[in-house]
Design a protein around this motif. Structure first.
Motif, PDB file in Angstrom:
ATOM      1  N   PRO A  36       0.797  -1.222   0.000  1.00 22.86           N
ATOM      2  CA  PRO A  36       0.000   0.000   0.000  1.00 22.86           C
ATOM      3  C   PRO A  36       0.830   1.272   0.000  1.00 22.86           C
ATOM      4  O   PRO A  36       0.301   2.354  -0.113  1.00 22.86           O
ATOM      5  N   VAL A  37       2.165   1.157   0.146  1.00 18.52           N
ATOM      6  CA  VAL A  37       2.975   2.365   0.229  1.00 18.52           C
ATOM      7  C   VAL A  37       3.808   2.595  -1.019  1.00 18.52           C
ATOM      8  O   VAL A  37       4.594   3.529  -1.090  1.00 18.52           O
ATOM      9  N   GLU A  67     -10.305   4.858  -5.789  1.00 22.72           N
ATOM     10  CA  GLU A  67      -9.103   4.849  -4.953  1.00 22.72           C
ATOM     11  C   GLU A  67      -7.938   5.561  -5.623  1.00 22.72           C
ATOM     12  O   GLU A  67      -7.139   6.220  -4.952  1.00 22.72           O
ATOM     13  N   GLN A  68      -7.842   5.448  -6.950  1.00 22.68           N
ATOM     14  CA  GLN A  68      -6.732   6.093  -7.654  1.00 22.68           C
ATOM     15  C   GLN A  68      -6.798   7.612  -7.524  1.00 22.68           C
ATOM     16  O   GLN A  68      -5.771   8.279  -7.380  1.00 22.68           O
ATOM     17  N   ALA A  69      -8.006   8.158  -7.556  1.00 19.99           N
ATOM     18  CA  ALA A  69      -8.169   9.611  -7.399  1.00 19.99           C
ATOM     19  C   ALA A  69      -7.707  10.052  -6.013  1.00 19.99           C
ATOM     20  O   ALA A  69      -7.074  11.105  -5.853  1.00 19.99           O
ATOM     21  N   ILE A  70      -8.019   9.250  -4.993  1.00 20.27           N
ATOM     22  CA  ILE A  70      -7.596   9.551  -3.626  1.00 20.27           C
ATOM     23  C   ILE A  70      -6.066   9.518  -3.534  1.00 20.27           C
ATOM     24  O   ILE A  70      -5.439  10.404  -2.943  1.00 20.27           O
ATOM     25  N   ILE A  71      -5.461   8.497  -4.146  1.00 17.48           N
ATOM     26  CA  ILE A  71      -4.002   8.375  -4.172  1.00 17.48           C
ATOM     27  C   ILE A  71      -3.376   9.581  -4.871  1.00 17.48           C
ATOM     28  O   ILE A  71      -2.424  10.189  -4.361  1.00 17.48           O
ATOM     29  N   ASP A  72      -3.930   9.927  -6.037  1.00 15.76           N
ATOM     30  CA  ASP A  72      -3.363  11.020  -6.836  1.00 15.76           C
ATOM     31  C   ASP A  72      -3.364  12.345  -6.084  1.00 15.76           C
ATOM     32  O   ASP A  72      -2.445  13.151  -6.242  1.00 15.76           O
ATOM     33  N   VAL A  73      -4.381  12.571  -5.274  1.00 12.93           N
ATOM     34  CA  VAL A  73      -4.440  13.823  -4.520  1.00 12.93           C
ATOM     35  C   VAL A  73      -3.548  13.761  -3.283  1.00 12.93           C
ATOM     36  O   VAL A  73      -2.630  14.563  -3.116  1.00 12.93           O
ATOM     37  N   LEU A  74      -3.786  12.805  -2.414  1.00 10.44           N
ATOM     38  CA  LEU A  74      -3.175  12.836  -1.082  1.00 10.44           C
ATOM     39  C   LEU A  74      -1.687  12.500  -1.038  1.00 10.44           C
ATOM     40  O   LEU A  74      -0.977  12.989  -0.164  1.00 10.44           O
ATOM     41  N   THR A  75      -1.216  11.677  -1.969  1.00 11.41           N
ATOM     42  CA  THR A  75       0.228  11.346  -1.939  1.00 11.41           C
ATOM     43  C   THR A  75       1.081  12.382  -2.655  1.00 11.41           C
ATOM     44  O   THR A  75       2.306  12.297  -2.616  1.00 11.41           O
ATOM     45  N   ARG A  86      -5.475   2.353   6.387  1.00 13.39           N
ATOM     46  CA  ARG A  86      -4.483   2.708   7.417  1.00 13.39           C
ATOM     47  C   ARG A  86      -3.486   3.745   6.890  1.00 13.39           C
ATOM     48  O   ARG A  86      -3.133   4.698   7.586  1.00 13.39           O
ATOM     49  N   LEU A  87      -3.036   3.544   5.662  1.00 13.51           N
ATOM     50  CA  LEU A  87      -2.086   4.476   5.062  1.00 13.51           C
ATOM     51  C   LEU A  87      -2.718   5.837   4.791  1.00 13.51           C
ATOM     52  O   LEU A  87      -2.167   6.878   5.167  1.00 13.51           O
ATOM     53  N   ILE A  88      -3.874   5.850   4.141  1.00 15.20           N
ATOM     54  CA  ILE A  88      -4.511   7.113   3.765  1.00 15.20           C
ATOM     55  C   ILE A  88      -4.892   7.918   5.009  1.00 15.20           C
ATOM     56  O   ILE A  88      -4.710   9.144   5.054  1.00 15.20           O
TER      57      ILE A  88
END
Length: 319
Positions: free
Chosen positions: A1-2, A41-49, A85-87
């Motif tokens: 997940p990281v 989930e990809q949209a969440i990843i693209d923003v927050l990371t 957990r990561l997000i």
């Protein structure tokens, strides 16, 4: 997940945040990603990371203002497992995140000593002060009292000493006479006697500056004919040994300490996802690139490649 922390590893960057940042459209993107059936989930990843922690705090504020919902709670309700957990970890401010990890390490059945050691041995005096404050604000409890209630003996004493943050009174000047005296005290408290005077080790390791301790370790090697690490391993056991070794490792090279934590989390039977997430999130805006360099030296391969291999194995065997 990281793994998505390493998408730009070729450029050698850790998380630095977005230029020309505006939290409002980011908040809208997250809202849309969680609206209706399914979650993008990809949209969440693209923003927050791709945002700094400070920017993520502003996104959360904008999310609450626009949609009347708490962003962390919304993410928790939509996500699950290590991805959740990561997000969620990304959404906490650094001190609140450390406070949360300490709280989680002590609540429920058993105590995760390794988490407490890692955080208290590696944080600066100023950081520990803020963690204590955040812990009180979030949980209405005193961190020192909670640690005392969950631990005992010399292990309790070394953690309480670390909480005082005296080790970070750094100075470039080293009193060589005192350093030699400390080395002699440690030698007399361990190798030279039957049994071990643990409090002498605790006092010196927890109250001297890093620059001073490096001189102490050098003088100790001359006196004992062995490293301070080897003496600790032969003189102590269990969580007390782990705590003392963590202090020594953080004193010598904090980046190497975290690289070792990541390496041990990735190898052997089972994977400690909690350690992976905590170290990568908490160091992403501090020294993750330096940790990655140390990891490659220790493991002979990059951190991202090991995480990618692990994720592929997990996906294949549905872990």
């Amino acid at each position: 997940p990281v793994f998505f922390f390493f998408q730009s590893e070729a450029e050698g960057r850790s998380v630095t945040g977005a230029l020309n940042f505006d939290p409002a459209p980011d908040a809208q993107t997250l809202y849309k990603a969680m609206k209706g059936l399914g979650t993008d989930e990809q949209a969440i990843i693209d923003v927050l990371t791709k945002r700094s922690n400070m920017q993520r705090q502003q996104i959360a504020k904008s999310f609450k203002g626009q949609f009347g919902k708490d962003l962390i709670e919304s993410l928790k309700s939509e996500l699950s497992g290590n991805f959740e957990r990561l997000i969620v970890a990304l959404m906490y401010s650094p001190f609140k995140y450390d406070a949360k990890e300490l709280y989680d390490a002590m609540k429920g059945v058993g105590t995760s000593e390794g988490v407490i050691i890692e955080i208290l041995a590696s944080r600066t005096k100023a950081q520990i002060k803020e963690i204590i404050k955040a812990y009180k604000e979030e949980y209405g409890s005193d961190l020192e009292e909670d640690i005392k209630s969950e631990t005992s003996g010399y292990f309790e004493q070394i953690l309480v000493c670390l909480l005082q943050g005296e080790r970070d009174n750094a100075t470039l000047y080293v009193d060589t006479t005192l350093a030699l005296q400390d080395a002699e005290t440690l030698y007399a408290a361990g190798e030279k006697i039957q049994g071990t005077d643990e409090m002498q080790f605790i006092t010196i390791l927890c109250t001297r500056s890093a620059t001073h301790l490096l001189k102490v370790f050098e003088e100790y090697q001359k006196l004992a004919g062995k490293s301070i690490e080897d003496s600790i391993k032969s003189e102590t056991r269990g969580s007390l040994e782990d705590a003392m070794l963590a202090i020594v490792k953080c004193t010598r090279n904090v980046h190497c300490y975290f690289a070792e934590r990541l390496y041990h989390a990735l190898k052997g039977a089972g994977t400690h996802d909690g350690t992976l997430i905590r170290v990568i999130v908490s160091r992403s805006e501090v020294d993750l690139n330096l940790i990655k360099a140390e990891f490659k030296r220790i493991a002979g391969k990059s951190l991202s490649s090991m995480i990618l291999i692990l994720n592929l194995v997990k996906a294949h065997y549905s872990f």
